[in-house]
Design a protein around this motif. Structure first.
Motif, PDB file in Angstrom:
ATOM      1  N   GLY A  22       0.769  -1.241   0.000  1.00 25.23           N
ATOM      2  CA  GLY A  22       0.000   0.000   0.000  1.00 25.23           C
ATOM      3  C   GLY A  22       0.801   1.293   0.000  1.00 25.23           C
ATOM      4  N   GLU A  23       2.120   1.198   0.101  1.00 24.93           N
ATOM      5  CA  GLU A  23       2.930   2.423   0.090  1.00 24.93           C
ATOM      6  C   GLU A  23       2.826   3.124  -1.265  1.00 24.93           C
ATOM      7  OE1 GLU A  23       5.359   3.567   2.783  1.00 24.93           O
ATOM      8  OE2 GLU A  23       3.524   2.628   3.461  1.00 24.93           O
ATOM      9  N   ASN A  52      16.165   7.475  -3.099  1.00 28.97           N
ATOM     10  CA  ASN A  52      15.971   6.938  -1.743  1.00 28.97           C
ATOM     11  C   ASN A  52      14.589   6.313  -1.562  1.00 28.97           C
ATOM     12  OD1 ASN A  52      14.748   9.501  -1.840  1.00 28.97           O
ATOM     13  ND2 ASN A  52      14.956   9.807   0.363  1.00 28.97           N
ATOM     14  N   VAL A  53      13.584   6.884  -2.222  1.00 25.63           N
ATOM     15  CA  VAL A  53      12.235   6.309  -2.135  1.00 25.63           C
ATOM     16  C   VAL A  53      12.201   4.954  -2.849  1.00 25.63           C
ATOM     17  CG1 VAL A  53       9.790   6.615  -2.733  1.00 25.63           C
ATOM     18  CG2 VAL A  53      11.151   8.589  -1.996  1.00 25.63           C
ATOM     19  N   LEU A  54      12.740   4.918  -4.063  1.00 22.71           N
ATOM     20  CA  LEU A  54      12.755   3.665  -4.823  1.00 22.71           C
ATOM     21  C   LEU A  54      13.531   2.579  -4.067  1.00 22.71           C
ATOM     22  CD1 LEU A  54      12.171   1.976  -7.324  1.00 22.71           C
ATOM     23  CD2 LEU A  54      14.100   3.093  -8.476  1.00 22.71           C
ATOM     24  N   ALA A  55      14.684   2.946  -3.502  1.00 24.67           N
ATOM     25  CA  ALA A  55      15.492   1.967  -2.762  1.00 24.67           C
ATOM     26  C   ALA A  55      14.722   1.427  -1.557  1.00 24.67           C
ATOM     27  CB  ALA A  55      16.804   2.605  -2.309  1.00 24.67           C
ATOM     28  N   ALA A  56      14.016   2.315  -0.845  1.00 23.12           N
ATOM     29  CA  ALA A  56      13.237   1.882   0.327  1.00 23.12           C
ATOM     30  C   ALA A  56      12.106   0.945  -0.084  1.00 23.12           C
ATOM     31  CB  ALA A  56      12.672   3.102   1.059  1.00 23.12           C
ATOM     32  N   ARG A  57      11.426   1.260  -1.192  1.00 23.82           N
ATOM     33  CA  ARG A  57      10.330   0.409  -1.650  1.00 23.82           C
ATOM     34  C   ARG A  57      10.838  -0.974  -2.040  1.00 23.82           C
ATOM     35  NH1 ARG A  57       8.478   4.014   0.424  1.00 23.82           N
ATOM     36  NH2 ARG A  57       6.970   5.537  -0.329  1.00 23.82           N
ATOM     37  N   LEU A  61       9.934  -4.622  -0.353  1.00 25.13           N
ATOM     38  CA  LEU A  61       9.324  -5.695  -1.150  1.00 25.13           C
ATOM     39  C   LEU A  61      10.163  -6.969  -1.110  1.00 25.13           C
ATOM     40  CD1 LEU A  61       7.965  -3.547  -4.125  1.00 25.13           C
ATOM     41  CD2 LEU A  61       6.628  -4.684  -2.340  1.00 25.13           C
ATOM     42  N   VAL A  62      11.474  -6.829  -1.008  1.00 18.89           N
ATOM     43  CA  VAL A  62      12.342  -8.004  -0.848  1.00 18.89           C
ATOM     44  C   VAL A  62      12.114  -8.600   0.551  1.00 18.89           C
ATOM     45  CG1 VAL A  62      14.735  -8.810  -0.654  1.00 18.89           C
ATOM     46  CG2 VAL A  62      14.080  -7.249  -2.511  1.00 18.89           C
ATOM     47  N   ALA A  63      12.081  -7.733   1.566  1.00 18.42           N
ATOM     48  CA  ALA A  63      11.884  -8.204   2.948  1.00 18.42           C
ATOM     49  C   ALA A  63      10.552  -8.949   3.096  1.00 18.42           C
ATOM     50  CB  ALA A  63      11.943  -7.025   3.919  1.00 18.42           C
TER      51      ALA A  63
END
Lengths: 163, 163
Positions: A22-23, A52-57, A61-63
């Motif tokens: 949902g992010e 930074n947003v793309l990396a966090a998403r 999603l991997v986690a």
């Protein structure tokens, strides 16, 4: 990157889904994966998203088992992101989003990428029941209430304890 | 309430859908509407959401034609919120979210509200094509690229000019 909503006290399967996908931007990252994108720079080009947003998403999603990573370059070390079976199971949500956006927003206009079924017609999904193979109509859903249901946070705790 | 993501430069039908329903909590508000909720206080009870956030979400959904309002009390004036045809068309997205959250998060646990098809089995949607009536399998989708496609912002401008 903080979460934009805390669904952890909800006790619902659809909230449990939103808690993972949902992010902001996440569903568009997954949409692009269905269209064949696998690399950080490809998503940057497609979405114009801050690094930074793309990396966090992607990390989230991997986690959560939506993507698995694969090394494609040794020096410098670079990973690509591939949808898992759990990730590919999100396909129904996206097909319905495409159909809805086409029907109610794009209408007669064409979006940048337009999906067609192999029969030659625009994507227009209809839902059938996997069990009885009949169409699932709005009046066909019955609901049971389980007052002892666990919250999403309790399920997560339980899963961690089981590991 | 600011928007949490700006999809207005995207040129895609799924982004156009997210632009309307992608805000935090919005899909759970719509889920509750499918379960029969129509009033502000009912959503507050169900979601435990701050009043200003809930009010902003409902206003946005009315402005975008997902809900229509109906006066149910004259003094004090009170409105309830009913799904329009455009709102009810979001059903497929939610059915797939419920199924995904049940399969991958709740697994053998029961959520607070559990949906069953009238055949007696848990909701398990399968997608068929509305045109050829065959099941839509992952390899069955073809994509056309329309480089001249308009962005979501351009479509909105066009819709305003037409009014």
């Amino acid at each position: 990157m903080g979460r934009s909503a805390d669904y952890s006290r909800q006790r619902d399967a659809s909230a449990a889904c939103l808690d993972i996908i949902g992010e902001p931007w996440t569903l568009l990252i997954i949409r692009d994966a269905f269209r064949g994108l696998t690399r950080f720079e490809q998503w940057q080009d497609s979405l114009g998203l801050a690094r930074n947003v793309l990396a966090a998403r992607l990390k989230h999603l991997v986690a959560n088992g939506i993507f698995e990573t694969r090394l494609y370059c040794e020096r410098p070390q670079r990973h690509e992101y591939l949808l898992t079976e759990k990730g590919r199971a999100l396909r129904g949500i996206l097909l319905h989003m495409v159909d809805w956006g086409q029907t109610y927003v794009y209408q007669d206009e064409k979006p940048l990428i337009e999906g067609f079924h192999s029969c030659g017609n625009r994507i227009k999904p209809v839902i059938y029941c996997a069990h009885c193979e009949q169409q699932m109509l709005p009046g066909d859903i019955e609901r049971h209430r389980n007052p002892e249901a666990k919250s999403i946070a309790e399920l997560a705790k339980q899963a961690m304890a089981a590991e």
